[in-house]
Motif scaffolding. Sequence first.
Motif, PDB file in Angstrom:
ATOM      1  N   LYS A  81     -28.181 -54.488  -3.202  1.00 63.94           N
ATOM      2  CA  LYS A  81     -28.735 -54.514  -4.555  1.00 63.94           C
ATOM      3  C   LYS A  81     -29.019 -55.942  -4.996  1.00 63.94           C
ATOM      4  N   GLU A  82     -28.147 -56.869  -4.634  1.00 63.36           N
ATOM      5  CA  GLU A  82     -28.301 -58.249  -5.076  1.00 63.36           C
ATOM      6  C   GLU A  82     -29.402 -58.993  -4.321  1.00 63.36           C
ATOM      7  N   SER A  83     -29.448 -58.835  -2.997  1.00 66.98           N
ATOM      8  CA  SER A  83     -30.349 -59.695  -2.206  1.00 66.98           C
ATOM      9  C   SER A  83     -30.962 -59.000  -0.993  1.00 66.98           C
ATOM     10  N   ARG A  84     -30.759 -57.670  -0.904  1.00 64.23           N
ATOM     11  CA  ARG A  84     -31.105 -56.942   0.324  1.00 64.23           C
ATOM     12  C   ARG A  84     -30.332 -57.474   1.526  1.00 64.23           C
ATOM     13  N   GLY A  85     -29.153 -58.028   1.250  1.00 63.60           N
ATOM     14  CA  GLY A  85     -28.259 -58.479   2.320  1.00 63.60           C
ATOM     15  C   GLY A  85     -28.634 -59.798   2.960  1.00 63.60           C
ATOM     16  N   ASP A  86     -29.441 -60.610   2.272  1.00 62.30           N
ATOM     17  CA  ASP A  86     -29.920 -61.873   2.838  1.00 62.30           C
ATOM     18  C   ASP A  86     -28.983 -63.017   2.458  1.00 62.30           C
ATOM     19  N   TYR A  87     -28.303 -63.576   3.444  1.00 64.04           N
ATOM     20  CA  TYR A  87     -27.381 -64.682   3.190  1.00 64.04           C
ATOM     21  C   TYR A  87     -28.091 -65.940   2.674  1.00 64.04           C
ATOM     22  N   PHE A  88     -29.345 -66.123   3.036  1.00 68.90           N
ATOM     23  CA  PHE A  88     -29.991 -67.421   2.839  1.00 68.90           C
ATOM     24  C   PHE A  88     -31.044 -67.428   1.724  1.00 68.90           C
ATOM     25  N   THR A  89     -30.951 -66.485   0.817  1.00 71.80           N
ATOM     26  CA  THR A  89     -31.933 -66.405  -0.257  1.00 71.80           C
ATOM     27  C   THR A  89     -31.425 -67.055  -1.537  1.00 71.80           C
ATOM     28  N   VAL A  90     -32.367 -67.561  -2.329  1.00 65.81           N
ATOM     29  CA  VAL A  90     -32.079 -68.108  -3.658  1.00 65.81           C
ATOM     30  C   VAL A  90     -33.072 -67.473  -4.617  1.00 65.81           C
ATOM     31  N   ASN A  91     -32.581 -66.855  -5.695  1.00 63.13           N
ATOM     32  CA  ASN A  91     -33.521 -66.187  -6.597  1.00 63.13           C
ATOM     33  C   ASN A  91     -34.129 -67.170  -7.597  1.00 63.13           C
ATOM     34  N   THR A  92     -34.972 -66.676  -8.478  1.00 62.08           N
ATOM     35  CA  THR A  92     -35.715 -67.538  -9.399  1.00 62.08           C
ATOM     36  C   THR A  92     -34.816 -68.221 -10.422  1.00 62.08           C
ATOM     37  N   LEU A  93     -33.594 -67.728 -10.571  1.00 66.59           N
ATOM     38  CA  LEU A  93     -32.656 -68.336 -11.518  1.00 66.59           C
ATOM     39  C   LEU A  93     -31.639 -69.243 -10.824  1.00 66.59           C
ATOM     40  N   GLY A  94     -31.790 -69.391  -9.504  1.00 65.05           N
ATOM     41  CA  GLY A  94     -30.902 -70.280  -8.764  1.00 65.05           C
ATOM     42  C   GLY A  94     -29.642 -69.633  -8.237  1.00 65.05           C
ATOM     43  N   TYR A  95     -29.559 -68.294  -8.282  1.00 64.63           N
ATOM     44  CA  TYR A  95     -28.382 -67.609  -7.736  1.00 64.63           C
ATOM     45  C   TYR A  95     -28.506 -67.539  -6.218  1.00 64.63           C
ATOM     46  N   LEU A  96     -27.363 -67.679  -5.553  1.00 67.20           N
ATOM     47  CA  LEU A  96     -27.371 -67.986  -4.130  1.00 67.20           C
ATOM     48  C   LEU A  96     -26.803 -66.880  -3.241  1.00 67.20           C
ATOM     49  N   GLY A  97     -27.462 -66.689  -2.095  1.00 67.34           N
ATOM     50  CA  GLY A  97     -26.877 -65.952  -0.989  1.00 67.34           C
ATOM     51  C   GLY A  97     -26.872 -64.443  -1.100  1.00 67.34           C
ATOM     52  N   LYS A  98     -26.141 -63.871  -0.180  1.00 66.90           N
ATOM     53  CA  LYS A  98     -26.086 -62.413  -0.013  1.00 66.90           C
ATOM     54  C   LYS A  98     -25.618 -61.704  -1.274  1.00 66.90           C
ATOM     55  N   TYR A  99     -24.659 -62.308  -1.986  1.00 72.78           N
ATOM     56  CA  TYR A  99     -24.097 -61.668  -3.178  1.00 72.78           C
ATOM     57  C   TYR A  99     -24.562 -62.328  -4.477  1.00 72.78           C
ATOM     58  N   GLN A 100     -25.498 -63.282  -4.368  1.00 69.24           N
ATOM     59  CA  GLN A 100     -26.118 -63.925  -5.525  1.00 69.24           C
ATOM     60  C   GLN A 100     -25.094 -64.537  -6.493  1.00 69.24           C
ATOM     61  N   PHE A 101     -24.427 -65.561  -6.019  1.00 69.31           N
ATOM     62  CA  PHE A 101     -23.455 -66.280  -6.830  1.00 69.31           C
ATOM     63  C   PHE A 101     -24.126 -67.402  -7.618  1.00 69.31           C
ATOM     64  N   GLY A 102     -23.664 -67.593  -8.852  1.00 68.57           N
ATOM     65  CA  GLY A 102     -24.057 -68.752  -9.625  1.00 68.57           C
ATOM     66  C   GLY A 102     -23.133 -69.913  -9.338  1.00 68.57           C
ATOM     67  N   SER A 103     -23.597 -71.129  -9.570  1.00 67.78           N
ATOM     68  CA  SER A 103     -22.805 -72.321  -9.231  1.00 67.78           C
ATOM     69  C   SER A 103     -21.515 -72.409 -10.046  1.00 67.78           C
ATOM     70  N   GLU A 104     -21.538 -71.942 -11.295  1.00 67.80           N
ATOM     71  CA  GLU A 104     -20.329 -72.012 -12.116  1.00 67.80           C
ATOM     72  C   GLU A 104     -19.253 -71.052 -11.599  1.00 67.80           C
ATOM     73  N   THR A 105     -19.658 -69.870 -11.187  1.00 67.81           N
ATOM     74  CA  THR A 105     -18.698 -68.919 -10.612  1.00 67.81           C
ATOM     75  C   THR A 105     -18.112 -69.474  -9.323  1.00 67.81           C
ATOM     76  N   LEU A 106     -18.947 -70.139  -8.528  1.00 66.03           N
ATOM     77  CA  LEU A 106     -18.461 -70.727  -7.281  1.00 66.03           C
ATOM     78  C   LEU A 106     -17.384 -71.778  -7.548  1.00 66.03           C
ATOM     79  N   LYS A 107     -17.562 -72.559  -8.587  1.00 70.75           N
ATOM     80  CA  LYS A 107     -16.565 -73.579  -8.916  1.00 70.75           C
ATOM     81  C   LYS A 107     -15.213 -72.953  -9.249  1.00 70.75           C
ATOM     82  N   VAL A 108     -15.257 -71.818  -9.940  1.00 72.93           N
ATOM     83  CA  VAL A 108     -14.016 -71.134 -10.335  1.00 72.93           C
ATOM     84  C   VAL A 108     -13.201 -70.732  -9.110  1.00 72.93           C
ATOM     85  N   ILE A 109     -13.893 -70.391  -8.019  1.00 69.11           N
ATOM     86  CA  ILE A 109     -13.180 -69.963  -6.808  1.00 69.11           C
ATOM     87  C   ILE A 109     -13.119 -71.077  -5.758  1.00 69.11           C
TER      88      ILE A 109
END
Length: 218
Positions: A81-109
Amino acid sequence: MIKSSVKNFILPFTICLLIALALYPDSTLNLDKYSTEGLELNYNISQDLALVANEQTKRQNMFTPHLGKSFEGFKEALAFKESRGDYFTVNTLGYLGKYQFGSETLKVIGIYNPNQFLYNPELQEKAFIANAERNKWVLRKDIKRFEGKLIGGVKITESGILAAAHLAGPGSVKKFLRSYGGNNFSDAYGSTVKHYMRKFSGYDTSFVSPNKKAKAIL
């Protein structure tokens, strides 16, 4: 089967014949001995390649495991649902990877290098687990209180809650649940907490342990 054998014979035979004519132009090769009468000559290579590819796809599908409502099924359904399972994609809002993480969420973890994250599938998988563990800890009381209830026509399940938290953050999920569906967050693409609650309900997420300090560590 006969038609296929004939097709497989014609092309190599034609190639050999042309080579022989090129190598021995003065030979007395009697072409009357060779005839294609009665053979189907409407031979389309691209169509045959498509048939081969289709057969290969069918064979691959025969061995695709049915993940069902398992935790792996949950992960892969959400990733699709997030990326069609693509590890290397970035959407138009800058969300990253297979699960479409934002940079702020990444910092939290515990992930501070988005570029490294994008090109490391193993790290992405660990990030998904860590984020789910943290969300489950934040929402542990709401899971206990609302699981099994019907809100806005949607049966609330733990997996639906965790999926919605992945989309919108645990704070938005709390608002949805505690307002009994009145506060329904929608992202920039129109996906809502309620939609994720419904779409990802009923998966087995018991694998995820609530962890306030969950980090993605290789």
